[in-house]
Design a protein around this motif. Structure first.
Motif, mmCIF file in Angstrom:
data_model
loop_
_atom_site.group_PDB
_atom_site.id
_atom_site.type_symbol
_atom_site.label_atom_id
_atom_site.label_comp_id
_atom_site.label_asym_id
_atom_site.label_seq_id
_atom_site.Cartn_x
_atom_site.Cartn_y
_atom_site.Cartn_z
ATOM 1 N N ALA A 13 0.823 -1.211 0.000
ATOM 2 C CA ALA A 13 0.000 0.000 0.000
ATOM 3 C C ALA A 13 0.858 1.263 0.000
ATOM 4 C CB ALA A 13 -0.932 -0.009 1.216
ATOM 5 N N LEU A 14 1.958 1.244 0.740
ATOM 6 C CA LEU A 14 2.828 2.418 0.803
ATOM 7 C C LEU A 14 3.506 2.709 -0.535
ATOM 8 C CD1 LEU A 14 4.536 1.891 4.277
ATOM 9 C CD2 LEU A 14 2.847 3.638 3.680
ATOM 10 N N LEU A 59 18.234 7.899 15.127
ATOM 11 C CA LEU A 59 18.050 9.208 14.521
ATOM 12 C C LEU A 59 16.580 9.557 14.321
ATOM 13 C CD1 LEU A 59 20.910 9.262 11.862
ATOM 14 C CD2 LEU A 59 20.871 10.298 14.120
ATOM 15 N N SER A 60 15.673 8.767 14.881
ATOM 16 C CA SER A 60 14.245 9.042 14.672
ATOM 17 C C SER A 60 13.835 10.386 15.266
ATOM 18 C CB SER A 60 13.401 7.918 15.273
ATOM 19 O OG SER A 60 13.692 7.754 16.647
ATOM 20 N N ASP A 61 14.368 10.731 16.452
ATOM 21 C CA ASP A 61 14.018 12.019 17.065
ATOM 22 C C ASP A 61 14.520 13.184 16.226
ATOM 23 O OD1 ASP A 61 12.804 10.715 19.157
ATOM 24 O OD2 ASP A 61 14.575 10.775 20.450
ATOM 25 N N SER A 117 7.481 12.237 1.512
ATOM 26 C CA SER A 117 6.388 11.327 1.844
ATOM 27 C C SER A 117 6.920 9.987 2.352
ATOM 28 C CB SER A 117 5.494 11.100 0.625
ATOM 29 O OG SER A 117 4.928 12.315 0.183
ATOM 30 N N ASP A 118 8.007 9.501 1.735
ATOM 31 C CA ASP A 118 8.619 8.250 2.196
ATOM 32 C C ASP A 118 9.143 8.395 3.615
ATOM 33 O OD1 ASP A 118 8.019 7.122 -0.187
ATOM 34 O OD2 ASP A 118 10.078 6.800 -0.855
ATOM 35 N N LEU A 123 8.693 7.211 9.405
ATOM 36 C CA LEU A 123 8.629 7.740 10.770
ATOM 37 C C LEU A 123 7.349 7.290 11.464
ATOM 38 C CD1 LEU A 123 9.954 11.408 10.434
ATOM 39 C CD2 LEU A 123 10.876 9.632 11.928
ATOM 40 N N GLY A 124 6.241 7.335 10.712
ATOM 41 C CA GLY A 124 4.969 6.915 11.287
ATOM 42 C C GLY A 124 4.949 5.443 11.645
ATOM 43 N N ILE A 125 5.475 4.614 10.759
ATOM 44 C CA ILE A 125 5.512 3.175 11.027
ATOM 45 C C ILE A 125 6.414 2.877 12.224
ATOM 46 C CG2 ILE A 125 6.274 0.946 10.126
ATOM 47 C CD1 ILE A 125 5.455 2.006 7.334
#
Length: 201
Positions: A13-14, A59-61, A117-118, A123-125
């Motif tokens: 879907a992504l 590095l997510s933050d 968008s990627d 980040l959301g996942i």
């Protein structure tokens, strides 16, 4: 097993929304067949793997900051505008140049890397599964990448086999439209990034 199938479908879907990497895959698939188109898609999958690795290694933050995403948008926007306009100005079915396999893969990697968008998707996942064990996170990402790779393969296969039914004039019109759409994507990314620095202060 149901959860892994869920992540496989999520990876599919992504990857389905038409973005810069998909447009480039379609262009190459219509003109040069499956192989180069698939390599662009593979490069896009590697860009997703890169996002996965930098998220896993702390590095997510940093990536969650608005100014970081704005810089990604500006750089990506300029790249896409340049790519779209240059392609549109030089399109000729007899003279257009196509990348070699390594360049095709690198182009897919860059197109995936500069697509905000990627970045937001990953980040959301990651934020939704970050409390799980590291084994679970690795497995989830692996199934997501598998879903993305499956979609890219299906897209390349479908486009490369449809090209035999498209007349050269229509193909050239499509290529110009796809190139302009890349530039439009770039302009939207650029405006989004610049707007952050103008209005955030």
């Amino acid at each position: 097993m149901e959860s892994w199938f869920h992540f496989l479908l999520l990876g599919l879907a992504l990857s389905t929304p038409v973005g810069p990497a998909n447009l480039e895959m379609i262009k190459l698939g219509m003109n040069r067949g499956f192989y180069l188109s698939w390599l662009v898609g593979l490069g896009d999958v590697f860009s997703n793997l890169f996002f996965m690795l930098i998220l896993l290694y702390g590095l997510s933050d940093w990536l969650a900051h608005e100014w970081v995403r704005a810089i990604f948008s500006i750089i990506g926007g300029l790249f896409l505008i340049q790519l779209g306009l240059r392609s549109n100005l030089t399109i000729s079915l007899l003279s257009v140049s196509f990348p070699d396999p390594v360049s095709a893969m690198m182009k897919g990697f860059c197109l995936g890397l500069i697509n905000p968008s990627d970045l937001l998707s990953w980040l959301g996942i990651y934020s939704s599964i970050s409390q799980q064990s590291i084994d679970f996170i690795w497995s989830a990402f692996a199934w997501l990448l598998l879903g993305s790779c499956l979609w890219n393969s299906l897209l390349s296969f479908a486009v490369s086999h449809c090209r035999h039914f498209v007349k050269p004039t229509l193909l050239q019109i499509f290529m110009r439209g796809a190139s302009l759409l890349l530039a439009v994507y770039g302009a939207s990314f650029l405006i989004r990034g610049v707007s952050h620095f103008i209005f955030s202060g």
